[in-house]
Design an enzyme around this catalytic site. Structure first.
Site, short mmCIF file in Angstrom:
data_model
loop_
_atom_site.label_atom_id
_atom_site.label_comp_id
_atom_site.label_asym_id
_atom_site.label_seq_id
_atom_site.Cartn_x
_atom_site.Cartn_y
_atom_site.Cartn_z
N CYS A 81 56.96 40.62 29.71
CA CYS A 81 57.88 40.97 30.75
C CYS A 81 57.36 39.56 32.53
CB CYS A 81 57.55 42.00 31.37
SG CYS A 81 57.90 43.29 33.08
N HIS A 113 59.53 45.67 26.83
CA HIS A 113 57.96 45.85 26.85
C HIS A 113 57.96 46.27 25.41
CE1 HIS A 113 55.90 45.23 30.57
NE2 HIS A 113 57.45 45.41 30.70
N GLU A 123 55.79 46.12 22.92
CA GLU A 123 53.83 47.10 23.52
C GLU A 123 54.20 48.42 23.75
OE1 GLU A 123 53.85 46.29 27.54
OE2 GLU A 123 55.08 45.85 25.37
#
Length: 306
Positions: free
Chosen positions: A156, A270, A272
């Site tokens: 990002c 994202h 994660e």
């Protein structure tokens, strides 16, 4: 595939350090998600200290003295010095001397004075979220890692910094950018209420890319997304376009690589966050990308050898 499949088959036999670029907000959801994901693939997260520029005065370890404007944006005169001198006027060699791979995680907007073609403040009071000290730290560290071919995974804001350092064309606010062209972004890239991560699909454009080799997919479904700055052109840079999202006829870049380097990948979304949602069994976890797919980016960095 779920949590058990990747945790059972892809643990590293030797615990490896995965380094993470310094953040001023290490309690943020995405930063903690990055740490949790690194741990979930059997590695040790090591957060680096701030990288400092000798062209700027610091009043303490983590704050500039007089280098910011009224919006918290790095003053142009200092941004020019950082861009001109890159990592050579800094302590980056001490900070990064032992790293063999690094993640640049998500976070605050990047000061528009660091763009190749400087832009003024976008004028949106609710989106004045800058961390100039982190911008300088990341800009210098990214420059150093690129020049020394240190494996990079940029998430990002991290992908945006990779693009900024590379001289890409940026926009400071995606909804404004769409409106200027008579289009509607439909909250595709960020929930307008800033309450949940948006979710959208990403088209993988290059079957020879690292992104495709990691995912083996031409479409990445339901990626978590939270950004209003964007990369709109990488023309005349060393970056390669490998993924995009097209909404109402407008393309926003979702993946870039440096193919001349051994491992350099940036994604605008994202992964994660998706990993963490499965780890923590959050109620909305199935609204986002599959755990194994999300974790595969981190596994690829872990297992990469030059």
């Amino acid at each position: 595939m779920g949590l058990s499949s990747i945790s059972g088959c892809s643990q590293s036999p030797v615990k490896k350090n995965i380094y993470v670029a310094w953040s001023n907000k290490q309690n943020s959801y995405s930063f903690i998600s990055t740490i949790k994901t690194i741990e979930a693939i059997g590695c040790e997260p090591v957060v680096l200290d701030i990288v400092k520029s000798s062209d700027i005065n610091y009043k303490d370890d983590y704050h500039f003295d007089d280098a910011l404007d009224e919006h918290g944006i790095l003053l142009s005169e200092y941004a020019k010095k950082v861009k001109a001198n890159s990592w050579r006027h800094s302590n980056v060699e001490d900070i990064a001397k032992d790293i063999d791979c690094i993640i640049f995680p998500g976070g605050s907007d990047i000061c528009p004075t660091l763009y190749k073609n400087e832009q003024p403040w976008h004028g949106i009071e609710d989106d004045t979220d800058y961390a100039a000290e982190r911008d300088v730290s990341d800009y210098i560290l990214m420059s150093y890692c690129l020049e020394n071919d240190i494996p990079i995974f940029a998430i990002c804001r991290g992908m945006q910094m990779l693009s900024v350092v590379s001289g890409a064309e940026m926009v400071g606010d995606i909804p404004t950018y769409f409106q200027e062209q008579g289009k509607d972004d439909n909250d595709t890239h960020r929930d307008s209420n800033k309450e949940i991560f948006a979710s959208h699909d990403v088209n993988v454009l290059d079957m020879s890319s690292l992104l495709y080799k990691i995912t083996n997919k031409t479409t990445l479904n339901k990626v978590p997304s939270w950004h209003h700055q964007g990369v709109i052109s990488i023309e005349d840079t060393r970056l390669s376009l490998v993924a995009e999202n097209v909404t109402d006829g407008i393309s926003i870049i979702e993946g870039v690589e440096r193919k001349d380097l051994s491992f350099c990948l940036g994604v605008q979304f994202h992964p994660e966050v998706a990993v963490r949602k499965y780890i923590d069994k959050e109620e909305d976890m199935e609204n986002y990308m599959d755990y194994d797919l999300a974790a595969s980016f981190f596994v690829a960095l872990r297992d990469f050898k030059k």
